[in-house]
Every structure is written in structure tokens, then in C-alpha cells.
Design an enzyme around this catalytic site. Sequence first.
Site, PDB file in Angstrom:
ATOM      1  N   LYS A 177      71.143 -15.382 -12.977  1.00 53.37           N
ATOM      2  CA  LYS A 177      70.834 -16.149 -11.780  1.00 53.37           C
ATOM      3  C   LYS A 177      69.835 -17.252 -12.101  1.00 53.37           C
ATOM      4  CE  LYS A 177      69.191 -15.710  -7.324  1.00 53.37           C
ATOM      5  NZ  LYS A 177      68.578 -15.029  -6.237  1.00 53.37           N
ATOM      6  N   GLU A 184      65.988 -11.564 -22.015  1.00 55.64           N
ATOM      7  CA  GLU A 184      67.034 -10.789 -22.695  1.00 55.64           C
ATOM      8  C   GLU A 184      68.342 -11.583 -22.770  1.00 55.64           C
ATOM      9  OE1 GLU A 184      65.130  -9.857 -20.215  1.00 55.64           O
ATOM     10  OE2 GLU A 184      64.292  -7.859 -20.559  1.00 55.64           O
ATOM     11  N   GLY A 196      70.595 -10.674  -7.356  1.00 55.08           N
ATOM     12  CA  GLY A 196      71.327 -10.110  -8.498  1.00 55.08           C
ATOM     13  C   GLY A 196      72.007  -8.798  -8.170  1.00 55.08           C
ATOM     14  N   ARG A 197      71.258  -7.881  -7.553  1.00 50.84           N
ATOM     15  CA  ARG A 197      71.817  -6.548  -7.301  1.00 50.84           C
ATOM     16  C   ARG A 197      72.811  -6.540  -6.145  1.00 50.84           C
ATOM     17  NH1 ARG A 197      66.633  -7.222  -6.206  1.00 50.84           N
ATOM     18  NH2 ARG A 197      65.813  -6.812  -4.129  1.00 50.84           N
ATOM     19  N   GLU A 210      64.824  -1.338  -6.740  1.00 49.93           N
ATOM     20  CA  GLU A 210      64.354  -2.722  -6.816  1.00 49.93           C
ATOM     21  C   GLU A 210      64.233  -3.310  -5.405  1.00 49.93           C
ATOM     22  OE1 GLU A 210      64.989  -5.480 -10.374  1.00 49.93           O
ATOM     23  OE2 GLU A 210      66.429  -6.268  -8.942  1.00 49.93           O
ATOM     24  N   HIS A 258      74.791  21.699 -16.202  1.00 51.42           N
ATOM     25  CA  HIS A 258      74.357  22.457 -17.382  1.00 51.42           C
ATOM     26  C   HIS A 258      73.075  21.900 -17.967  1.00 51.42           C
ATOM     27  CE1 HIS A 258      78.059  24.797 -17.436  1.00 51.42           C
ATOM     28  NE2 HIS A 258      78.626  23.691 -16.990  1.00 51.42           N
ATOM     29  N   LYS A 309      56.814  -9.288 -16.929  1.00 49.07           N
ATOM     30  CA  LYS A 309      57.389 -10.419 -17.672  1.00 49.07           C
ATOM     31  C   LYS A 309      56.281 -11.343 -18.153  1.00 49.07           C
ATOM     32  CE  LYS A 309      61.712 -10.640 -15.023  1.00 49.07           C
ATOM     33  NZ  LYS A 309      62.481 -11.402 -14.041  1.00 49.07           N
TER      34      LYS A 309
END
Length: 562
Positions: free
Chosen positions: A215, A221, A277-278, A363, A395, A518
Site C-alpha cells: 500500500k 520487507e 491492508g487487512r 491490528e 494433540h 519501525k
Amino acid sequence: MLNINPTKTHSWKSLLNHFNNIKDKKIIDFFREDINRFSNFSYFFNENILIDFSKNILNNKTIKLFLNLLKEINFNNYLLSMFNGKILNITENKFVLNFLLRDINNFFIKNKYIKSNLLNEKIIIDKNLNKIKILTKNILEGKWLSFNKKKIINIVNIGIGGSDLGPRMIIKSLNLYKKNKNINFFFVSNIDIDDIYSVLNNISPENTLFIVCSKTFSTQETILNFKISYNWILNYFNNNISCLNNHFILITSNYENANIFGLNNNNILIVSDWVGGRFSFCSAFGLSISLYIGFKNFKKLLLGAHYIDKHFFFSNLNKNIPVILAIVSIWYNNFFKFNNELVIVYNEKLSLLPLYLQQLFMESNGKNIDRNGNIINNYNTSSIIWGGLGTNCQHSFFQLLHQGTYIIPCDFIIECSFDNKNNLYNSYYKLLSNLISQSQCLAFGDNILLNKNNIKNNNLNIKFNKFFGNRPNNVFLIKKINPYNIGSLIALYEYKVFVQGIIWNICSFDQLGVELGKKVSNLIYPLIKDKNFNYCSNNSDIFLDNSTFNLIKVFKEFNNKK
Ligand code: F6P
């Protein structure tokens, strides 16, 4: 908008009184008192998704009191404001128009729910949708060629967070809908270069297309992974810059940042900056999804979400599924003080859903400042969301769910139709019986076996074999995991987030909490690189606490002694 602290309302006080009356009641008693408990506390959405929330510690009064709360905080006003396109993301001064991304038949436009000043937004969305359609056709039909005229057989989606998890999760969920079996899909997100090289080492530049999603087009990254892939392509084609347009599509809201890499405008898809974004799987950020399932199915995904938009907007609040899900969650979080929530999916193909929902909820609603800018100090906001794959989790951590000292409400999710090949040795029936029995055992404990004399308790361990139950859970039965139902499922959860955010009086649509890390990482980075770090520690102009200083020092020592 009222923007009030929910705990200061009359309804909250009534809920507290009600909580004190009901908190020790057992789920099993609700079932004893109401033989129609299931039909009274479950909803079907479009005959495709059943949500059974009967195994909860609540009754009609609980729902009624929460609906009073929604009235008192004027929830309908927020709902209308969103659908009318008022600025709801107040901290970033942006709209919240997720529903417009999937208004493919212009329902909200035609019925004039949208103010005319927002029509431009719909034009941008439709243009992008058309671009997605054309790109999907060209790439899947082999018309989009690499620089040396080869068909694309590898698509690598580069992005992180919301620019990664949505497409990654949806593609996995819809693995049966893959359109072109000859195209491989890869996802790269981590800044650890092992991630990107584990992909690049196994594919060739001459038939690879990168979809770079960011965005902001400034995320560390993504930019690093983009640069690595950019140079990988350029090196292969002898630094001929013209090759880039055959190998990269960039998707962003920040044209300036994306435009410096020498790509044609046709290769850059611009998404409006209000698309979080999400919340972006229905936007151009969903391009990889369309490439995987084909454009027709991509539209079905949007349609499934669109029907939830309509359900959310038009249903009475007492039959409004996202509202009910939000109420159940807040009931446990703020009254019972159960601050974890689990999502357990039983189909392999849904295995990334818990991760996706973790970002969506935490978030969005992991906030401690309210919509008025006040610190929230007398109630909790987002629960801690985590989960995994049933039966595997049974488990591992399910011991704690059944007998631990914490109570963790769960959503159990499973698909109900299966391919015969998935029912080898009746395995599918076994899968479903696992889900149903876990839901039952958590809710009712060992009461279930009272009349089952053929199942004996081991006398030796009788003291330790106690299951008190009363551990609430919701069960989602999905008729079929298809694009339509996946779209609906995600939109249901999106609106659960929305309702919770309004009740908690927080801004669900920013993510300022990730910014500090950041910034600090940008300050730490030069110190880690600095060969003379040891010597400058005393006169450094940033504050280096004793731990940070020594962590960097030891890192350097370890690193030198490789
Ligand atoms: O750092 C958090 C975040 O901003 C998320 O909200 C977002 O989904 C992700 O990073 C990626 O951001 P971008 O799409 O700008 O690269």
C-alpha cells in the site's frame, strides 16, 4: 457520533447486573431449560453457512441488553455513516468503504446509499476490476509473455501483512479452484532472505512474474524483496531495463514511491488510500487471487462478501450475524474477562485462516486509546486471537482448553461437503466427528458420558479425570468452501471487528501501534552495521539502554566468531 466509553452507559451497568446473575450458570442448564436452544441460538446465512452459538453462557436477555447498549451508543448512526461514506477512520481522515470494493452490481450506488462525491471512488474500483480481468485473461491464457517470449509459469506475490495474508490464505482455501494447473504460485514476505531465495533458487527468471503488493510502497520487507527480485530479473536479461515490464506488476496506493522503478503505468495498479491492508482482499491487492482462481471466481468471492454487506446493513440487529458474533465475544472479554479467543479450522485448506484473522482482529482492535483520544484504562479491547488446525491442535494444546485454569472461547470451522477421495476410510466423517465432539466436550464436560456405561473411567485416575465443561464455543458449518462462501466468511469477520470497535469506542481502521517499532528499527540498523559500535556507545546521540547496547555487542561478537 456519540463516541462514548461503553462502561459509562446504563446498558453496561445492566449487563453487569445480568452477568452477576448468570455467570455461574452452566451451558448444560441452558439446554435443559430450552429444548429449542439450537434453533434459538443459531443462524443460517444464505443456506450456506450455519453458525451455532448455542453453546455459550448467555440467554435472550444477554442479547437484548447488548442490543440496548447498541441503541444507547447510537450504533445505527455509525452503520449509516459507513454506508453513506462519512469519514469513520478518524485518525487517518479516511473513509471506510470496504463494501464498495465488492459492490459489483452497483447495488449501493443504484439505491443511492453512496453520496455522489464518492462515485469517483467506484470508478477507480471498476477500472481496477477491469484491469484485473484483462491481466487474468492474458496471463492465464499465456498471452502475457516474458521478455524472451516465454509463457509465465511462476507467479510470486511479494508483500507482507495485509498485502500477503489475504491472497495467501484465500488461495490455499480455494486450492480446488485453481484455473491454470501449469502456473505455480509462491508468496514471499519475510525480510529474512531465506524466504525469497527459497523461491528464487527453484524457479527461472525467464518465466516468472512478480506481483509486488504494498500500500505504502515503503515497507522495509517488501521493498527489500522487490529489490532482490528486480536485480535477479535485470541480471538475467543483461541489465536491459525494458525487461521489467514483462516481469513485474506493482500494486500500491503510493504512485510516487512505485513509479521510480522504471515500469510502465500499465504495470502499476493504484488502489485508493482508504483501503486498509487487512481489508484489501477485494481490491486490486486481490490480483493474485484472481490469477489463481480465474476472474469469474474472483467475482464470486466479491459477491459472497457483498451479500454479507447487505446482510449487515439491512438485517435487524437481533438477527445480524456479525453483531451477534461481536456481542458474544465482548461478553466473554469484558464481563467474564476471558481474554483469548481461538479459531480452530478442521480443513487443511483453511489452515491459514487463523493467521489472517489474527491480523484482522488484533491490528484493528488492539488499541488502548479511544476515539476521543483518551487512554482506555477500565476495559479491555481486542482479545488475543490465535488458533490452528484441528485435529492437530487436539494433540497439542487442547489439554489446556479442557482442563486448564483458563477458559478460552473457540470458533470451530469446517466444510461439510467433501470429495470422495477425501473420505478414504471414512476419514472425512472422522474429521467431522472430532469437531463436533470437541465442541460438545468443551461445553458439557464429562456430563456427556453419564449414561454411557460402556465407556469406563480408569479408576486409578478418577480424581484427575474430571472435565467440568462450561467452556463456550461457536461452530461454523460451511456447506462448501467455494469462492462465494469464503468471501462471505471473511466479510462476516470484518464486520465483527467493526461492531466491536464501535462498542469499544476505538478506531479499528488504523494501525499506529506498529509504527514505533519501525522507527526504532531504523535507528538500530546503523548501529548494527557500524564497525566501531563499541567505541561510539558513550557519545551516541540515541538512548541505548544497557540491554540494547549489550545485545548489539554480543551479536557482533557472535557474528565475528562465525
Ligand atoms: O506494519 C503494518 C502494516 O502497515 C499492515 O497494516 C499492512 O498490512 C502491512 O504493514 C503492509 O503494509 P504495506 O502494504 O504498506 O506494505
